[in-house]
Design a protein around this motif. Sequence first.
Motif, PDB file in Angstrom:
ATOM      1  N   ASP A  19      -7.333   1.110 -55.751  1.00 10.32           N
ATOM      2  CA  ASP A  19      -8.513   0.360 -55.295  1.00 10.32           C
ATOM      3  C   ASP A  19      -9.776   1.189 -55.481  1.00 10.32           C
ATOM      4  OD1 ASP A  19      -6.967  -1.802 -54.606  1.00 10.32           O
ATOM      5  OD2 ASP A  19      -6.890  -1.324 -52.465  1.00 10.32           O
ATOM      6  N   ASN A  48      -1.950   2.114 -53.671  1.00 11.93           N
ATOM      7  CA  ASN A  48      -2.925   1.027 -53.581  1.00 11.93           C
ATOM      8  C   ASN A  48      -4.296   1.531 -53.149  1.00 11.93           C
ATOM      9  OD1 ASN A  48      -1.695  -1.560 -54.319  1.00 11.93           O
ATOM     10  ND2 ASN A  48      -0.256  -1.139 -52.668  1.00 11.93           N
ATOM     11  N   ASN A  72      -4.095  -5.492 -58.279  1.00  7.24           N
ATOM     12  CA  ASN A  72      -5.117  -6.145 -57.474  1.00  7.24           C
ATOM     13  C   ASN A  72      -4.668  -7.585 -57.189  1.00  7.24           C
ATOM     14  OD1 ASN A  72      -7.519  -7.553 -56.633  1.00  7.24           O
ATOM     15  ND2 ASN A  72      -8.706  -5.845 -57.462  1.00  7.24           N
ATOM     16  N   GLU A  73      -4.648  -7.954 -55.918  1.00  6.29           N
ATOM     17  CA  GLU A  73      -4.155  -9.279 -55.547  1.00  6.29           C
ATOM     18  C   GLU A  73      -5.019 -10.401 -56.118  1.00  6.29           C
ATOM     19  OE1 GLU A  73      -3.831  -9.418 -51.340  1.00  6.29           O
ATOM     20  OE2 GLU A  73      -2.168  -7.969 -51.232  1.00  6.29           O
ATOM     21  N   GLN A  74      -6.280 -10.138 -56.335  1.00  4.28           N
ATOM     22  CA  GLN A  74      -7.180 -11.178 -56.832  1.00  4.28           C
ATOM     23  C   GLN A  74      -7.073 -11.359 -58.344  1.00  4.28           C
ATOM     24  OE1 GLN A  74     -11.076 -10.085 -55.475  1.00  4.28           O
ATOM     25  NE2 GLN A  74     -10.649 -10.568 -53.316  1.00  4.28           N
ATOM     26  N   THR A  75      -6.916 -10.250 -59.068  1.00  4.05           N
ATOM     27  CA  THR A  75      -6.884 -10.318 -60.541  1.00  4.05           C
ATOM     28  C   THR A  75      -5.471 -10.259 -61.110  1.00  4.05           C
ATOM     29  OG1 THR A  75      -7.138  -7.912 -60.731  1.00  4.05           O
ATOM     30  CG2 THR A  75      -9.151  -9.242 -60.669  1.00  4.05           C
ATOM     31  N   GLU A  86     -10.875   1.449 -59.166  1.00  6.38           N
ATOM     32  CA  GLU A  86     -11.610   0.282 -59.637  1.00  6.38           C
ATOM     33  C   GLU A  86     -13.078   0.336 -59.213  1.00  6.38           C
ATOM     34  OE1 GLU A  86      -8.567  -3.381 -60.321  1.00  6.38           O
ATOM     35  OE2 GLU A  86      -9.222  -3.081 -58.242  1.00  6.38           O
ATOM     36  N   LYS A  87     -13.317   0.783 -57.999  1.00  4.90           N
ATOM     37  CA  LYS A  87     -14.707   0.923 -57.539  1.00  4.90           C
ATOM     38  C   LYS A  87     -15.439   1.995 -58.343  1.00  4.90           C
ATOM     39  CE  LYS A  87     -13.595  -0.417 -52.776  1.00  4.90           C
ATOM     40  NZ  LYS A  87     -13.547   0.049 -51.357  1.00  4.90           N
ATOM     41  N   ARG A 141      -5.106  -4.385 -62.958  1.00  9.84           N
ATOM     42  CA  ARG A 141      -6.081  -3.358 -62.577  1.00  9.84           C
ATOM     43  C   ARG A 141      -7.102  -3.236 -63.694  1.00  9.84           C
ATOM     44  NH1 ARG A 141      -6.398  -2.053 -57.182  1.00  9.84           N
ATOM     45  NH2 ARG A 141      -4.303  -1.799 -56.321  1.00  9.84           N
ATOM     46  N   THR A 142      -8.372  -3.239 -63.322  1.00  8.97           N
ATOM     47  CA  THR A 142      -9.438  -3.255 -64.331  1.00  8.97           C
ATOM     48  C   THR A 142      -9.479  -1.980 -65.163  1.00  8.97           C
ATOM     49  OG1 THR A 142     -11.014  -2.399 -62.697  1.00  8.97           O
ATOM     50  CG2 THR A 142     -10.864  -4.786 -62.945  1.00  8.97           C
TER      51      THR A 142
END
Length: 217
Positions: A181, A177, A93-96, A184-185, A99-100
């Motif tokens: 993504d 990706n 994830n570009e923000q974190t 994560e949702k 990956r959660t």
Amino acid sequence: MAHFVDLNTLTTSFTLPSITKLLERSKTGGFVCRKTDKVQEQQQLTRRMALGFAVSISLTGAFGESNVSLAKDNGFWIDGPLPTPPIYNNIVNEQTGTRTFLKKGVYVADIGAKGRTYRVKKNAFDLLAMEDLIGPDTLNYVKKYLRLKSTFLFYDFDNLISLAASQDKQPLLDLANRLFDNFEKLEDAAKRKNLAETEACYKDTKILLQEVMIRMA
């Protein structure tokens, strides 16, 4: 006129076997059975001793302790905590920056390209079967199951992208990706115990998992 049986004649015409002979026969038969059982037990004991001796030689070495293979030399011995596998491609994830859904403390064995391809298909198939697990009282189990399976998918996908031909790298990267993504949702919806959102996210996840199965076939 009725005929009556002469009891004296009956007892003299039929002779019963001797009690002593019957006892002798039973003792002889019992001795043979006991002897046979004893031989079988000795044979089994000998086989077990031979097997144990062979195993002890294989473990301790045939020519002394210098030939003993230590666990540290076999490639499976790990000192300390399990290492986190490296990431070679831009699938985080570009923000974190991660990956959660990634689960720590999971050993992802390097089993080669064919083994990783099989493991990707296996984990994708398991997540496709997770649809029946989704319910109002099972979202906690959905989250845990998703994290375990998606962790293997993440690291295996990363290695397969690195090993892929140049023309296949970008399509695999895009698929990875989109899949992660969505993971994560889905994990976030299950974590918040939102059943409606979890079911909606899983519908999108199911389509992507089917695409993975086709891609890895």
